[in-house]
Scaffold this active site. Structure first.
Site, PDB file in Angstrom:
ATOM      1  CD1 TRP A  75      -3.670   4.386   4.857  1.00 31.71           C
ATOM      2  CD2 TRP A  75      -4.524   3.686   6.792  1.00 31.71           C
ATOM      3  NE1 TRP A  75      -3.355   5.315   5.810  1.00 31.71           N
ATOM      4  CE2 TRP A  75      -3.871   4.910   7.014  1.00 31.71           C
ATOM      5  CE3 TRP A  75      -5.139   3.054   7.882  1.00 31.71           C
ATOM      6  CZ2 TRP A  75      -3.818   5.531   8.261  1.00 31.71           C
ATOM      7  CZ3 TRP A  75      -5.085   3.665   9.126  1.00 31.71           C
ATOM      8  CH2 TRP A  75      -4.432   4.882   9.301  1.00 31.71           C
ATOM      9  CB  SER A  87       0.838  13.364   5.662  1.00 29.28           C
ATOM     10  OG  SER A  87       0.548  12.281   4.829  1.00 29.28           O
ATOM     11  CD1 TRP A 135      -1.024   2.417   2.136  1.00 30.18           C
ATOM     12  CD2 TRP A 135      -2.857   1.716   1.075  1.00 30.18           C
ATOM     13  NE1 TRP A 135      -1.928   3.457   2.147  1.00 30.18           N
ATOM     14  CE2 TRP A 135      -3.071   3.041   1.498  1.00 30.18           C
ATOM     15  CE3 TRP A 135      -3.883   1.061   0.374  1.00 30.18           C
ATOM     16  CZ2 TRP A 135      -4.245   3.738   1.268  1.00 30.18           C
ATOM     17  CZ3 TRP A 135      -5.063   1.758   0.140  1.00 30.18           C
ATOM     18  CH2 TRP A 135      -5.240   3.079   0.583  1.00 30.18           C
ATOM     19  CG  MET A 136       1.723   4.009  -3.056  1.00 29.12           C
ATOM     20  SD  MET A 136       2.602   5.279  -4.015  1.00 29.12           S
ATOM     21  CE  MET A 136       1.522   6.682  -3.781  1.00 29.12           C
ATOM     22  CG  ASP A 159      -1.337  11.213   2.168  1.00 28.13           C
ATOM     23  OD1 ASP A 159      -2.188  10.531   1.599  1.00 28.13           O
ATOM     24  OD2 ASP A 159      -1.521  11.726   3.283  1.00 28.13           O
TER      25      ASP A 159
END
Ligand code: DQQ
Length: 557
Positions: free
Chosen positions: A59, A96, A32-33, A35
C-alpha cells in the site's frame, strides 16, 4: 493469463510460478490494489476505478486506477484516472470515493485526498472530454470548504455516490471522526455539486451515536425485491418508496456491515430496522465494497476488495496484492428482512464443460469426487436434501452460540455432527491433505425451529505455514423443513466465493494451496454427519479465462 506472443510453455511456467493469480476475477496486471471506487455505467461502457499503487505491491502512492468493460467480465486497463499530484488536494494519496451521474448526462467523482498536511479533504473530479467513450482524463478541483472544525481533519473520508432529494438538493455521506472520538457518517448537501454545506441533520447518527470504531466506505442505496428497485439515479423519484441499505466498513475487524431501513429525504431521517448493523454483506475476506446501479441491465451490482491473507514479504515476492470479488447483483430477499447477492449472469458466457449429479446419497463419511471440469477454475451450484422426518434428532442449538464464526471454528468441517457438516471440498489435493470446505450444519432450537449455519473452513486450505487460516461462519435464514439447502461456489485458484441459501449468506475465502493448484486441484462433495444427505441436484462448470488487456504503461517499483 495468456498475452499476445506468449507461448504455451510460458503459460505453464507462469501458472506454476504464479498459482494464485485468477482466471476470471478482476485484478490489475501487477502491484497493489485495494478498494473498488466509483463503479459506473456510462453510455455503453462499464467503468471500474480502484485504489492502486502504480509503484509496487504494498500500500502507498495511492491513485485511482481505471479499467473499462463492455460486459463486466473482460476488462481493459486504461490510464490512471487520478494520481496524487496536488499539495492542497491529494499529494499524499487519492483515497476512496464514488461517481455520480448528474443532470444533463454530466458525471462527477467525489473522492478523498490526503493533502500536504495529511488532512483528508474532499475533492471533485470531472471528465475532461465527455465524448471520449473511455473517459480517460479527469480534472480535479477542491471542495476543501467541506472540512468542518468539529472533526479530526486527518480522519474524514470516502464520500458516497450522491443522491438527489425532491428538493433538488444533492446529498452525500462521508465517514468522519468527531473531536468527541465518535465516528459517524456526516451528511452534506449541495444544489450545484460544487458548493457543499454540512447538514444540521445526521440521519445516520442515532444508529452510530456511541460508535468509536473506525468507519470507512459508507454506501447508501435503495433496495427492493425487483432488481430495478436499486435505481438511485437523480431521475428516479420513486426510489424513496423503497427500503434503503446503509453499509459501513469497520476497519478494526475488516467487516462489511449493513442495516435496512426507511429513508425520508423530506424529514432527512433514516429509520433503521435494527438498533445495530445486524447483517454482513459477506462473512469472509471481503472489504470496502461499493455498489452502483446498472441502468442497462436494470440492477444494482456490488464489488468488494478481496485482500491477501499471506505476508507482506509474500506480496513483494509475487509482485502484486489484492483482487476484486466477482460482481454480484444485490436485491432485497423475498422475506424483506435482508439482502441477497448473486454472481452476475454474464458469468455464463465463460462457462465451458458441464457436469451434473442428481439424487446422490451421501452417507456418513462420504467423499464424492466431481470430475469432468477444471476444479481450480469453476462454478458449482448444488442443492442438498435432508430427511425432514429425522430432523428432530438434530443436535440441539446451545443459546450461547451467538457468534456463527466462533461456532464454525469450534465445529469445523472435521468435527463429526448429526446433520452436517456436509457440503463441498474445493481446491483439494488428491490425498486431501489440502482442502477448503464449505459446509452446512443444522441445529435444533425446538421441534418447530431449526438453525442452519454455513461455514468456510480454511484450516487445511494449504500445507504452507504462516497464513491466516481463519474459519468463517454465518447463520442462514432458511427453514430446512421447507426448502432445500443450496450452495453456489465460485472457485478461481486462490478465491473461493460462496453463496448460501440463494445468496442470503455469502462467504469469500482467500486461500493459497501448495499442492492443489491448476490441474492438481480436485472438487468433492462430502458428508461428515451421521444422518445421510442427498445431493438433490448439482451442476458444475469449468470457467474460461476472462480477457484482461493492459493499455497503460506499468512501471515497476
Ligand atoms: N482505503 C482507502 C480509504 C478507505 C480505506 C485508502 C478502506 O479511503 O477508508 O486506500 O480500505
Amino acid at each position: 493469463m495468456a498475452e499476445m506472443g506468449v507461448g504455451i510453455e510460458d503459460v505453464v511456467e507462469l501458472e506454476q510460478q504464479q498459482p494464485y493469480r485468477t482466471g476470471y476475477h478482476f485484478q490489475p496486471p501487477n502491484n497493489w490494489m485495494n478498494d473498488p471506487n466509483g463503479p459506473m455505467y456510462y453510455k455503453g461502457v462499464y467503468h471500474l476505478f480502484y485504489q492502486y499503487n502504480p509503484r509496487g505491491p504494498i500500500w502507498g502512492n495511492i491513485a485511482w486506477a481505471h479499467s473499462i468493460s463492455y460486459n463486466l467480465i473482460d476488462w481493459d486497463h486504461v490510464d490512471i484516472a487520478l494520481s496524487p499530484t496536488d499539495p492542497e488536494l491529494d499529494i499524499n494519496g487519492c483515497f476512496s470515493g464514488s461517481t455520480t451521474l448528474l443532470q444533463d448526462d454530466k458525471l462527477a467523482i467525489l473522492y478523498t485526498g490526503k493533502n500536504c498536511r495529511n488532512h483528508q479533504v474532499q475533492n471533485l473530479a470531472t471528465p475532461v472530454n465527455l465524448s471520449d467513450p473511455f473517459l480517460r482524463e479527469w480534472t480535479k478541483s477542491s471542495l476543501n470548504h467541506m472540512t468542518p472544525n468539529d472533526i479530526d481533519p486527518t480522519k474524514f473520508r470516502d464520500p458516497t455516490t450522491a443522491w438527489l432529494g425532491p428538493d433538488n438538493m444533492w446529498r452525500t455521506a462521508i465517514g468522519a471522526k468527531m473531536v468527541t472520538g465518535k465516528w459517524v457518517p456526516l451528511l452534506y448537501t449541495s444544489s450545484d455539486f460544487k458548493h457543499w454545506t454540512r447538514s444540521t441533520k445526521t440521519p445516520f447518527g442515532l444508529l452510530l451515536e456511541n460508535n468509536e470504531l473506525v468507519l470507512e466506505c459508507v454506501d447508501f442505496f435503495p433496495v427492493g425485491i425487483n432488481s430495478s428497485d436499486g435505481d438511485n439515479r437523480y431521475s428516479n423519484k420513486d426510489q424513496y418508496k423503497n427500503k434503503f441499505a446503509l453499509k459501513v466498513s469497520f476497519q478494526h475487524n475488516e467487516r462489511e456491515c449493513y442495516v435496512l431501513g426507511q429513508y425520508s429525504p423530506e424529514k432527512e431521517e433514516f429509520k433503521a430496522e435494527s438498533s445495530d448493523f445486524n447483517f454482513r454483506i459477506d462473512y469472509g475476506k471481503f472489504y470496502a465494497s461499493k455498489s452502483f446501479y446498472d441502468p442497462e441491465k436494470k440492477r444494482r451490482v456490488i464489488w468488494g476488495w478481496i485482500m491477501e491473507s499471506e505476508s507482506r514479504a509474500d506480496d513483494i515476492k509475487k509482485g502484486w496484492s489484492g483482487l476484486m470479488s466477482f460482481p454480484r447483483t444485490i436485491v432485497l430477499s423475498k422475506s424483506g428482512k435482508q439482502l441477497v447477492q448473486w454472481p452476475i449472469k454474464e458469468i455464463e458466457k465463460l462457462r465451458g464443460e458441464e457436469v451434473s449429479v442428481h439424487n446422490k446419497e451421501l452417507y456418513f463419511g462420504s467423499i464424492f469426487e466431481i470430475s469432468g471440469i477444471t476444479p481450480s477454475q469453476a462454478d458449482v451450484e448444488v442443492s442438498f436434501q435432508i430427511d425432514v422426518d429425522e430432523l428432530r434428532e438434530a443436535e440441539p442449538m446451545d443459546p450461547s452460540w451467538v457468534d456463527p464464526q466462533v461456532l464454525c471454528d469450534e465445529k469445523n468441517a472435521s468435527v463429526k455432527g448429526i446433520f452436517g457438516p456436509f457440503g463441498l471440498k474445493v481446491l483439494a489435493s488428491e490425498d486431501l491433505s489440502e482442502q477448503t470446505s464449505i459446509f452446512f450444519r443444522i441445529f435444533k432450537i425446538n421441534d418447530n425451529e431449526y438453525k442452519v449455519v454455513i461455514g468456510s473452513d480454511q484450516s487445511r486450505s494449504s500445507l504452507r505455514d504462516g497464513l491466516n487460516k481463519t474459519t468463517y461462519g454465518a447463520f442462514l435464514d432458511l427453514d430446512p423443513r421447507l426448502e432445500k439447502i443450496t450452495l453456489r461456489t465460485l472457485i478461481d485458484h486462490s478465491i473461493v466465493e460462496s453463496f448460501g441459501g440463494e445468496g442470503r449468506s455469502c462467504i469469500t475465502a482467500r486461500v493459497y494451496p501448495k499442492l492443489a493448484i491448476n490441474k492438481a486441484a480436485h472438487l468433492y462433495a462430502f458428508n461428515y454427519g451421521t444422518k445421510s444427505v442427498k445431493i438433490f441436484n448439482l451442476k458444475a462448470w469449468s470457467v474460461n479465462n476472462a480477457q484482461f488487456v493492459t493499455r497503460r504503461e506499468e512501471r515497476n517499483h
